[in-house]
Design a protein around this motif. Structure first.
Motif, PDB file in Angstrom:
ATOM      1  N   THR A 260      35.855  27.352  28.922  1.00  0.00           N
ATOM      2  CA  THR A 260      35.887  27.729  30.335  1.00  0.00           C
ATOM      3  C   THR A 260      36.654  29.033  30.470  1.00  0.00           C
ATOM      4  OG1 THR A 260      35.732  25.480  31.205  1.00  0.00           O
ATOM      5  CG2 THR A 260      36.765  27.119  32.623  1.00  0.00           C
ATOM      6  N   ARG A 261      36.099  29.975  31.208  1.00  0.00           N
ATOM      7  CA  ARG A 261      36.743  31.276  31.379  1.00  0.00           C
ATOM      8  C   ARG A 261      37.713  31.234  32.567  1.00  0.00           C
ATOM      9  NH1 ARG A 261      34.986  34.879  28.224  1.00  0.00           N
ATOM     10  NH2 ARG A 261      36.008  36.533  29.405  1.00  0.00           N
ATOM     11  N   PHE A 262      38.830  31.926  32.412  1.00  0.00           N
ATOM     12  CA  PHE A 262      39.829  32.041  33.470  1.00  0.00           C
ATOM     13  C   PHE A 262      40.089  33.514  33.767  1.00  0.00           C
ATOM     14  CE2 PHE A 262      40.521  27.786  31.913  1.00  0.00           C
ATOM     15  CZ  PHE A 262      40.839  27.064  33.055  1.00  0.00           C
ATOM     16  N   PRO A 263      39.134  34.170  34.449  1.00  0.00           N
ATOM     17  CA  PRO A 263      39.354  35.561  34.843  1.00  0.00           C
ATOM     18  C   PRO A 263      40.327  35.633  36.012  1.00  0.00           C
ATOM     19  CG  PRO A 263      37.303  34.768  35.768  1.00  0.00           C
ATOM     20  CD  PRO A 263      37.835  33.654  34.898  1.00  0.00           C
TER      21      PRO A 263
ATOM     22  N   ASP B  45      43.271  33.692  40.940  1.00  0.00           N
ATOM     23  CA  ASP B  45      43.695  33.988  42.311  1.00  0.00           C
ATOM     24  C   ASP B  45      43.349  32.859  43.281  1.00  0.00           C
ATOM     25  OD1 ASP B  45      44.798  36.425  41.670  1.00  0.00           O
ATOM     26  OD2 ASP B  45      42.999  37.579  42.152  1.00  0.00           O
ATOM     27  N   ARG B  46      42.391  32.025  42.912  1.00  0.00           N
ATOM     28  CA  ARG B  46      41.945  30.955  43.809  1.00  0.00           C
ATOM     29  C   ARG B  46      42.568  29.598  43.470  1.00  0.00           C
ATOM     30  NH1 ARG B  46      35.499  31.485  44.026  1.00  0.00           N
ATOM     31  NH2 ARG B  46      35.771  29.968  45.742  1.00  0.00           N
ATOM     32  N   LEU B  47      43.527  29.600  42.555  1.00  0.00           N
ATOM     33  CA  LEU B  47      44.208  28.361  42.170  1.00  0.00           C
ATOM     34  C   LEU B  47      45.712  28.524  42.407  1.00  0.00           C
ATOM     35  CD1 LEU B  47      42.288  27.680  38.807  1.00  0.00           C
ATOM     36  CD2 LEU B  47      41.848  26.647  41.064  1.00  0.00           C
ATOM     37  N   PRO B  48      46.137  28.499  43.655  1.00  0.00           N
ATOM     38  CA  PRO B  48      47.537  28.804  43.984  1.00  0.00           C
ATOM     39  C   PRO B  48      48.543  27.795  43.444  1.00  0.00           C
ATOM     40  CG  PRO B  48      46.373  27.971  45.915  1.00  0.00           C
ATOM     41  CD  PRO B  48      45.324  28.213  44.862  1.00  0.00           C
TER      42      PRO B  48
ATOM     43  N   HIS C  67      47.030  38.742  33.867  1.00  0.00           N
ATOM     44  CA  HIS C  67      46.990  38.394  35.285  1.00  0.00           C
ATOM     45  C   HIS C  67      47.710  37.079  35.536  1.00  0.00           C
ATOM     46  CE1 HIS C  67      45.473  39.067  39.328  1.00  0.00           C
ATOM     47  NE2 HIS C  67      45.148  37.780  39.393  1.00  0.00           N
ATOM     48  N   ALA C  68      47.561  36.145  34.590  1.00  0.00           N
ATOM     49  CA  ALA C  68      48.280  34.878  34.727  1.00  0.00           C
ATOM     50  C   ALA C  68      49.785  35.125  34.762  1.00  0.00           C
ATOM     51  CB  ALA C  68      47.923  33.948  33.573  1.00  0.00           C
ATOM     52  N   ARG C  69      50.258  35.995  33.885  1.00  0.00           N
ATOM     53  CA  ARG C  69      51.697  36.311  33.846  1.00  0.00           C
ATOM     54  C   ARG C  69      52.145  36.919  35.177  1.00  0.00           C
ATOM     55  NH1 ARG C  69      51.521  39.497  29.801  1.00  0.00           N
ATOM     56  NH2 ARG C  69      51.827  37.884  28.214  1.00  0.00           N
ATOM     57  N   SER C  70      51.315  37.785  35.756  1.00  0.00           N
ATOM     58  CA  SER C  70      51.680  38.426  37.023  1.00  0.00           C
ATOM     59  C   SER C  70      51.783  37.415  38.160  1.00  0.00           C
ATOM     60  CB  SER C  70      50.653  39.512  37.383  1.00  0.00           C
ATOM     61  OG  SER C  70      49.425  38.936  37.824  1.00  0.00           O
ATOM     62  N   LYS C  71      51.135  36.252  37.992  1.00  0.00           N
ATOM     63  CA  LYS C  71      51.179  35.207  39.007  1.00  0.00           C
ATOM     64  C   LYS C  71      52.149  34.085  38.620  1.00  0.00           C
ATOM     65  CE  LYS C  71      47.423  34.032  41.105  1.00  0.00           C
ATOM     66  NZ  LYS C  71      47.740  34.614  42.424  1.00  0.00           N
TER      67      LYS C  71
END
Length: 305
Positions: free
Chosen positions: A64-67, A72-75, A94-98
């Motif tokens: 499963t890809r996690f772009p 951004d849609r999984l707060p 991007h995960a790290r930035s969130k």
């Protein structure tokens, strides 16, 4: 005193239904709710609907890809754990930035190397075809002449860790080994015990078996072209255990259908799982495995880093 909210964990793409038996989950029993999903969803909207309730996701490899758009849609997501030390399907930056932690597992054993040689040997010795003939009670007792490997040439597209290890085993079969990649030098080839060839075209022309060992990127997508495949010997075999999109799959199907080469051994595909109506599923001169090159009991048993 209010009770702490329950943590919800989603285990994704557990095709073989082994996730709960390949690890010790007792430390989290009673502290979280664990849901296991055996199918793969390709639609981002479907994934969001499924994954919205979860704080932790366990990803089985790159299924499963996690772009960034999905992240951004999984707060509520706080942690993605994945089998293996790297997972190109996850946008880790991007995960790290969130503030989403991404954790992987170490490796154990030589599963992918074993699988590479499984496909080379199964293809060259027509193992699958002869097995099928015996089981369907074919009157013809022997149908194919295996390709002897001694004295033949193995061409490696990529001579990194796996390519170098593949070369060592080829020497045990008394094969000549040549190598090419966009950045391979004669010095690095010599260190790996591989003959350097200056061009991809020359590697495909000389090889009796071509095996791909490259990382997929924008620069390497469809690195193997129809021209490369057409230049192979009619007795040669093509092996890919790296990533499907490294190869022009439409061209590969055409070359196999026209029997321009003897056959192929494939563990990876442009789209996975391979669509039910994909022409590769109908070809006799190809040995297919469902991206199990990384998979083994020992690889699933390793502890998280």
């Amino acid at each position: 005193m209010s009770q702490a909210p329950e943590i919800r964990v989603a285990i994704l793409d557990d095709y073989q239904n082994v996730s709960l038996t390949s690890a010790d989950w007792s430390p989290v029993q009673g502290r979280c709710i664990i849901d296991v999903y055996r199918d793969t969803l390709s639609s981002e909207d479907d994934l969001v609907r499924r994954l919205e309730p979860y704080q932790v996701i366990c990803a089985m490899r790159e299924r499963t890809r996690f772009p960034a758009s999905l992240l951004d849609r999984l707060p509520d997501l706080k942690l993605i754990a994945t089998t293996g030390p790297f997972n190109a399907a996850i946008d880790v930056g991007h995960a790290r930035s969130k503030s989403i932690l991404v954790s992987g597992t170490s490796g154990k054993g030589n599963s992918t190397l074993e699988h590479i040689w499984t496909l080379i040997l199964a293809s060259a010795r027509y193992l699958v075809q002869e097995d099928a003939n015996i089981k369907k009670q074919a009157r013809q007792w022997q149908s194919y002449i295996p390709l002897g490997l001694a004295g033949r040439t193995l061409g490696l597209v990529g001579v990194g860790r796996l390519g170098s290890a593949t070369a060592k085993i080829a020497k045990a079969f008394e094969m000549r080994v040549i190598g090419w990649s966009p950045h391979l030098t004669p010095e690095r080839a010599a260190q790996a015990g591989v003959e350097f060839v200056a061009s991809k075209e020359e590697l495909f022309r000389q090889s009796d078996v071509v095996s791909v060992h490259m990382v997929l990127s924008d620069a390497t997508r469809h690195l193997v072209t129809e021209s490369d495949l057409q230049s192979m010997k009619p007795t040669a075999f093509f092996i890919n255990t790296s990533r499907g999109p490294l190869v022009d799959e439409v061209a590969l199907v055409r070359v196999l259908q026209q029997r321009k080469i003897a056959g192929a051994g494939l563990d990876v595909y442009e789209v996975e799982p391979l669509p039910q109506d994909h022409p590769l599923r109908t070809l006799e001169n190809v040995t297919l495995t469902p991206h199990t090159g990384y998979v083994s009991d020992t690889m699933y048993e390793v502890s998280t880093q």
